[in-house]
Design a protein around this motif. Structure first.
Motif, PDB file in Angstrom:
ATOM      1  N   ILE A 110       0.841  -1.206   0.000  1.00 55.68           N
ATOM      2  CA  ILE A 110       0.000   0.000   0.000  1.00 55.68           C
ATOM      3  C   ILE A 110       0.869   1.246   0.000  1.00 55.68           C
ATOM      4  N   ASN A 111       1.933   1.240   0.812  1.00 60.85           N
ATOM      5  CA  ASN A 111       2.841   2.396   0.861  1.00 60.85           C
ATOM      6  C   ASN A 111       3.558   2.599  -0.470  1.00 60.85           C
ATOM      7  N   ALA A 112       3.896   1.496  -1.147  1.00 58.32           N
ATOM      8  CA  ALA A 112       4.533   1.606  -2.458  1.00 58.32           C
ATOM      9  C   ALA A 112       3.585   2.253  -3.466  1.00 58.32           C
ATOM     10  N   LEU A 113       2.310   1.896  -3.406  1.00 59.24           N
ATOM     11  CA  LEU A 113       1.323   2.519  -4.284  1.00 59.24           C
ATOM     12  C   LEU A 113       1.185   4.007  -3.988  1.00 59.24           C
ATOM     13  N   LYS A 114       1.241   4.368  -2.702  1.00 63.10           N
ATOM     14  CA  LYS A 114       1.118   5.777  -2.320  1.00 63.10           C
ATOM     15  C   LYS A 114       2.223   6.614  -2.953  1.00 63.10           C
ATOM     16  N   GLN A 115       3.421   6.052  -3.019  1.00 63.52           N
ATOM     17  CA  GLN A 115       4.535   6.809  -3.596  1.00 63.52           C
ATOM     18  C   GLN A 115       4.328   7.060  -5.082  1.00 63.52           C
ATOM     19  N   ASP A 116       3.439   6.305  -5.714  1.00 61.99           N
ATOM     20  CA  ASP A 116       3.080   6.555  -7.111  1.00 61.99           C
ATOM     21  C   ASP A 116       1.773   7.327  -7.224  1.00 61.99           C
ATOM     22  N   GLY A 117       1.295   7.855  -6.084  1.00 61.32           N
ATOM     23  CA  GLY A 117       0.078   8.666  -6.096  1.00 61.32           C
ATOM     24  C   GLY A 117      -1.203   7.867  -6.112  1.00 61.32           C
ATOM     25  N   ILE A 120      -5.143   3.502  -1.759  1.00 63.43           N
ATOM     26  CA  ILE A 120      -6.195   2.514  -1.527  1.00 63.43           C
ATOM     27  C   ILE A 120      -6.102   2.048  -0.077  1.00 63.43           C
ATOM     28  N   SER A 121      -7.192   1.577   0.467  1.00 58.09           N
ATOM     29  CA  SER A 121      -7.249   1.150   1.864  1.00 58.09           C
ATOM     30  C   SER A 121      -6.758  -0.282   2.011  1.00 58.09           C
ATOM     31  N   PRO A 122      -6.411  -0.694   3.254  1.00 59.75           N
ATOM     32  CA  PRO A 122      -6.012  -2.089   3.481  1.00 59.75           C
ATOM     33  C   PRO A 122      -7.085  -3.082   3.065  1.00 59.75           C
ATOM     34  N   THR A 123      -8.350  -2.692   3.278  1.00 59.62           N
ATOM     35  CA  THR A 123      -9.444  -3.588   2.891  1.00 59.62           C
ATOM     36  C   THR A 123      -9.484  -3.772   1.377  1.00 59.62           C
TER      37      THR A 123
END
Length: 488
Positions: A110-117, A120-123
């Motif tokens: 999830i954190n890796a996705l955040k760095q690409d903008g 999404i939630s854990p669920t």
């Protein structure tokens, strides 16, 4: 033959456990360090690497140095331990399996996705990985591409190709527009760096800045045309010392970092200060096709040997004799190979044999390799095949311009008889330095993003040409910081 362990077999062949771990990974079986310890010390095959897979990996790694009887002894208490016909075709990996086998968590994904903008939630992540249910607010292709790029640093290419295989169906992620990436040998981070499209310097731009010729064409006609920063002088000195000391050196740098110019400076320095040095450069464009025979042919030509025997051993003896005579006459020899990142492992091993040629305590030849970052991968400790060469090789990295950026720009315009301050403001150079910083992301929350200086000459030239064209089109008398910021 009792209580024989894999550890004992590896130690007998002077191989570390990591060699087997890498071999298993290369064959598509990823296991952790704890599983590797149990495998080596207790012969316990992990769930992700069945007996047949481990047997096959050991066979590939050790070849004739391990007997089938020993393998039978090692695996006699394992399920299917005596069966060599177990199907070990490529396993099917899903994303969640790759996360589990590499001790990665969904939160890290999830954190890796955040760095690409992508937020999404854990669920939502759990729904994607466990049930194949995709969110409606984010493009599926964007999620797949981002996760693939992040997880690529932890798995093999074989696993990566199969990571989106679910129930026998492969989902191909739609790739985004490629970014400039710079490989890093040890950690393989993702390095993102945006730069403007390369442009030609317009004739109107030349007239606008009162230039008689292109300042960044890099036509090196004399030593005064070379820009040698303090770091490049140190690189040249390292090459000189390797040549005089009979040692091995590799100069590694990005495309456009100034490797060729540094070599030219070294050649000119050697010509003026050390005329006794004979430089041998095999003239083979495709270094992947370079062979030991071709290297000996280049040596023979420099030593003026007209005929050479057919066999490699006799050819080597004749070249060695000629080298000894040349050294006794007061000469030194250095073998320089550019584009060395394309060399095969076999040629690298032959280079070590050539370097070992000696007359008593005197080395007959030095070796200097010049190549791109792929050469660092080839010489890395993980490449067990060339360890005899890499452990004797002094690796030097070509650094970016960094603090020498202003001096470099001033040098380029001075060659055109123009003061650089008539073309670009000091504040614009500061702004350019900021835009030459690449973002280094590791895809893990535990390690924050960093920056890497990309102020290599070729990249700097591209930025300045674009900035000059833009300034001329806007009617600006000099390049300002605002012009640098406007570049896309």
């Amino acid at each position: 033959m009792t209580n024989l362990t894999i550890d004992q077999i590896l130690k007998r062949n002077d191989m570390p456990r990591m060699a087997l771990l890498r071999q298993l990974n290369n064959e598509g079986y990823s296991i952790g360090k704890c599983s590797m310890r149990n495998l080596a010390e207790k012969n316990q095959c992990p769930r992700r690497a069945p007996v047949a897979a481990v047997r096959k990996a050991l066979g590939h790694l050790l070849g004739n140095n391990i007997k089938q009887e020993e393998l039978d002894t090692i695996f006699k208490h394992q399920p299917n331990g005596g069966n060599n016909k177990v199907d070990i075709s490529q396993p099917v990996y899903g994303v969640i399996e790759l996360l589990q086998t590499n001790d990665l968590s969904q939160m890290q994904a999830i954190n890796a996705l955040k760095q690409d903008g992508i937020n999404i939630s854990p669920t939502a992540m759990s729904q994607i990985l466990r049930h194949g249910i995709w969110p409606k607010t984010v493009e599926r292709a964007d999620i797949e591409t981002s996760l693939t790029a992040w997880i690529a640093q932890f798995v093999t290419k074989r696993q990566l190709n199969n990571m989106w295989k679910v129930r026998g169906v492969t989902v191909n992620a739609t790739p985004k527009k490629p970014l400039t990436t710079v490989p890093d040998v040890a950690v393989k981070p993702r390095i993102t760096f945006e730069q403007p499209e390369p442009e030609m310097l317009n004739q109107t731009t030349l007239r606008h800045f009162k230039l008689s010729r292109h300042p960044f064409e890099n036509e090196i006609r004399s030593e005064s045309d070379l820009f040698m920063s303090e770091q490049q002088v140190m690189l040249r000195e390292a090459m000189v010392q390797a040549t005089l000391g009979g040692s091995i050196m590799a100069m590694i740098g990005e495309c456009g970092s100034g490797k060729t110019e540094t070599r030219k400076g070294y050649m000119e320095y050697i010509r003026r200060h050390h005329p006794e040095v004979q430089v041998i450069e095999p003239m083979v464009i495709n270094k992947k096709r370079l062979t030991a025979e071709m290297i000996f042919d280049a040596l023979a030509e420099e030593l003026m040997l007209t005929t050479l025997p057919g066999s490699l051993e006799r050819r080597a003896r004749k070249v060695e004799s000629a080298l000894k005579r040349s050294v006794k006459a007061g000469n030194r020899h250095v073998l320089i190979i550019e584009e060395a990142h394309d060399l095969t492992n076999d040629v690298v091993k032959y280079l070590k044999r050539i370097w070992e040629l000696s007359d008593g305590f005197n080395r007959l030849i030095s070796i200097v390799l010049i190549g791109q970052p792929e050469l660092a991968q080839k010489l890395a400790p993980s490449n067990y095949e060339v360890r005899e060469f890499s452990r004797r090789c002094n690796v030097m990295q070509v650094p970016p311009l960094g603090r020498s950026l202003t001096e470099y720009i001033a040098h380029k315009f001075k060659r055109c008889n123009v003061n650089y301050l008539n073309v670009i403001e000091p504040q614009a150079i500061d702004a350019l330095q900021l835009r030459l910083q690449a973002k280094v992301s590791y895809g893990m929350a535990a390690k924050a993003s960093e920056h890497q200086d990309m102020s290599y000459p070729l990249i700097v030239n591209n930025w300045l040409v674009c900035a000059m064209n833009l300034a001329a089109s806007l009617g600006e008398t000099v390049i300002s910081a605002d012009v640098i910021q406007e570049l896309k």
